[in-house]
Design an enzyme around this catalytic site. Sequence first.
Site, PDB file in Angstrom:
ATOM      1  N   GLU A  87      21.851 -15.588   8.226  1.00  0.00           N
ATOM      2  CA  GLU A  87      23.034 -16.281   7.704  1.00  0.00           C
ATOM      3  C   GLU A  87      24.020 -15.268   7.114  1.00  0.00           C
ATOM      4  O   GLU A  87      23.576 -14.272   6.518  1.00  0.00           O
ATOM      5  CB  GLU A  87      22.600 -17.283   6.618  1.00  0.00           C
ATOM      6  CG  GLU A  87      21.762 -18.397   7.197  1.00  0.00           C
ATOM      7  CD  GLU A  87      21.255 -19.378   6.144  1.00  0.00           C
ATOM      8  OE1 GLU A  87      21.687 -19.298   4.977  1.00  0.00           O
ATOM      9  OE2 GLU A  87      20.427 -20.227   6.512  1.00  0.00           O
ATOM     10  N   ARG A 118      13.968 -22.604   6.497  1.00  0.00           N
ATOM     11  CA  ARG A 118      14.469 -21.243   6.622  1.00  0.00           C
ATOM     12  C   ARG A 118      14.594 -20.890   8.103  1.00  0.00           C
ATOM     13  O   ARG A 118      13.714 -21.207   8.913  1.00  0.00           O
ATOM     14  CB  ARG A 118      13.520 -20.240   5.960  1.00  0.00           C
ATOM     15  CG  ARG A 118      13.594 -20.204   4.444  1.00  0.00           C
ATOM     16  CD  ARG A 118      14.931 -19.643   3.952  1.00  0.00           C
ATOM     17  NE  ARG A 118      14.983 -19.524   2.506  1.00  0.00           N
ATOM     18  CZ  ARG A 118      15.486 -20.456   1.687  1.00  0.00           C
ATOM     19  NH1 ARG A 118      15.975 -21.586   2.157  1.00  0.00           N
ATOM     20  NH2 ARG A 118      15.511 -20.242   0.384  1.00  0.00           N
ATOM     21  N   HIS A 135      23.892 -24.408   5.612  1.00  0.00           N
ATOM     22  CA  HIS A 135      22.884 -24.339   4.531  1.00  0.00           C
ATOM     23  C   HIS A 135      23.298 -25.240   3.347  1.00  0.00           C
ATOM     24  O   HIS A 135      23.518 -24.764   2.239  1.00  0.00           O
ATOM     25  CB  HIS A 135      22.692 -22.890   4.068  1.00  0.00           C
ATOM     26  CG  HIS A 135      21.355 -22.654   3.429  1.00  0.00           C
ATOM     27  ND1 HIS A 135      20.647 -21.478   3.556  1.00  0.00           N
ATOM     28  CD2 HIS A 135      20.588 -23.443   2.623  1.00  0.00           C
ATOM     29  CE1 HIS A 135      19.525 -21.548   2.865  1.00  0.00           C
ATOM     30  NE2 HIS A 135      19.460 -22.739   2.296  1.00  0.00           N
TER      31      HIS A 135
HETATM   32  C1  DGY Z   1      16.643 -22.958  -1.766  1.00  0.00           C
HETATM   33  O1  DGY Z   1      16.705 -23.373  -2.923  1.00  0.00           O
HETATM   34  O2  DGY Z   1      15.734 -22.236  -1.379  1.00  0.00           O
HETATM   35  C2  DGY Z   1      17.691 -23.421  -0.834  1.00  0.00           C
HETATM   36  O3  DGY Z   1      17.567 -22.929   0.421  1.00  0.00           O
HETATM   37  C3  DGY Z   1      19.065 -23.195  -1.404  1.00  0.00           C
HETATM   38  O4  DGY Z   1      19.328 -24.412  -1.973  1.00  0.00           O
END
Ligand code: DGY
Length: 331
Positions: A272, A243, A290
């Site tokens: 984002e 993240r 992402h």
């Molecule tokens: C998640 O699942 O948390 C990812 O960041 C998106 O695939």
Amino acid sequence: MTVSHPILYLTRHFPSSIETALADLGEVLHPPEWRPPTADDLLGGLAGADVVVCTVADRFTPHMLRQVPRQARLLASFGVGVDHIPLAVAEEVGLAVSNTPGVLTEATADLTMALILATLRRLGEGERLVRAGQWTGWEPTQLLGRDVSGRVLGIVGLGRIGTAVARRASCGFGMRVQYANPRPVPPESLSGFEATPCPLDELLQTSDIVSLHCPATPETYHLLDRTRLQQMAPGSILINAARGSIVDERALAEALRTGPLAGAGLDVFEHEPEVPDALRQLDQVVLLPHLGSATVETRVAMGEAVLANIRAFLQGDRLPHLVAHRPPSLS
Ligand code: DGY
């Protein structure tokens, strides 16, 4: 309690087999013309549907969850991370939250390895050179990267994805793996590969590559702040497929411009889809939109997990991947 003829609000398009199966469960609503949902669209979903199927890109605020009247009783998130949902408020208002852990581990670990390779071997620079029609031919000293094998990989957060990366790096790429984890890691999680525990600050100082795999929580917000980034080994690289909020992006750009970092591979960003100019301007940074779980197989498996959660919810059964739920208080 069972729910018959449910209304499902889909914030986004999902793989077609999943959308078909969702439509078999009840009436499907979605944002006008399937545009990326605005805050008002999300509020509309909460107000008018029993289940809101959402993604990491749909940010819910405490105010939105507290809105009344609210019909929704399940936020079925398509993804493992749930930092886009204020879980304590969801519990407070009796809104169940589910996620899709496990099924995206391998795809995200693969993407992490791709980022490590792309950053160490300067693939972004090479690709841009060829695309720009500026490649003049093979040169002994052109775009030299660094060997992957033998490098020390420091993993921050040895959960499912961190472990899958550690296994690939140790067994597949001959890397030396160390990890920092807030809790002791059970020995069975470490079977089949070599990895040694290391305190975070020492890991930052002694790793050639640091890869982040912790969840976004208040405790991990800017875990890699200016002080910690400046502690990293000279010439090292940072990989983030977890993240964006775990890293202070301004301090990261500074550490890349003036040291100690030689490069970064980033799949996630704090705000984002905004990617800071300061990072986009740096050639030694590989930037991805992402893509961690973005494979056909994985996105279908994530959809199947969403369906399993919704089916259980509609039948009044325990959800396979319940993140938060406390029934609303009767007062
Ligand atoms: C998640 O699942 O948390 C990812 O960041 C998106 O695939």
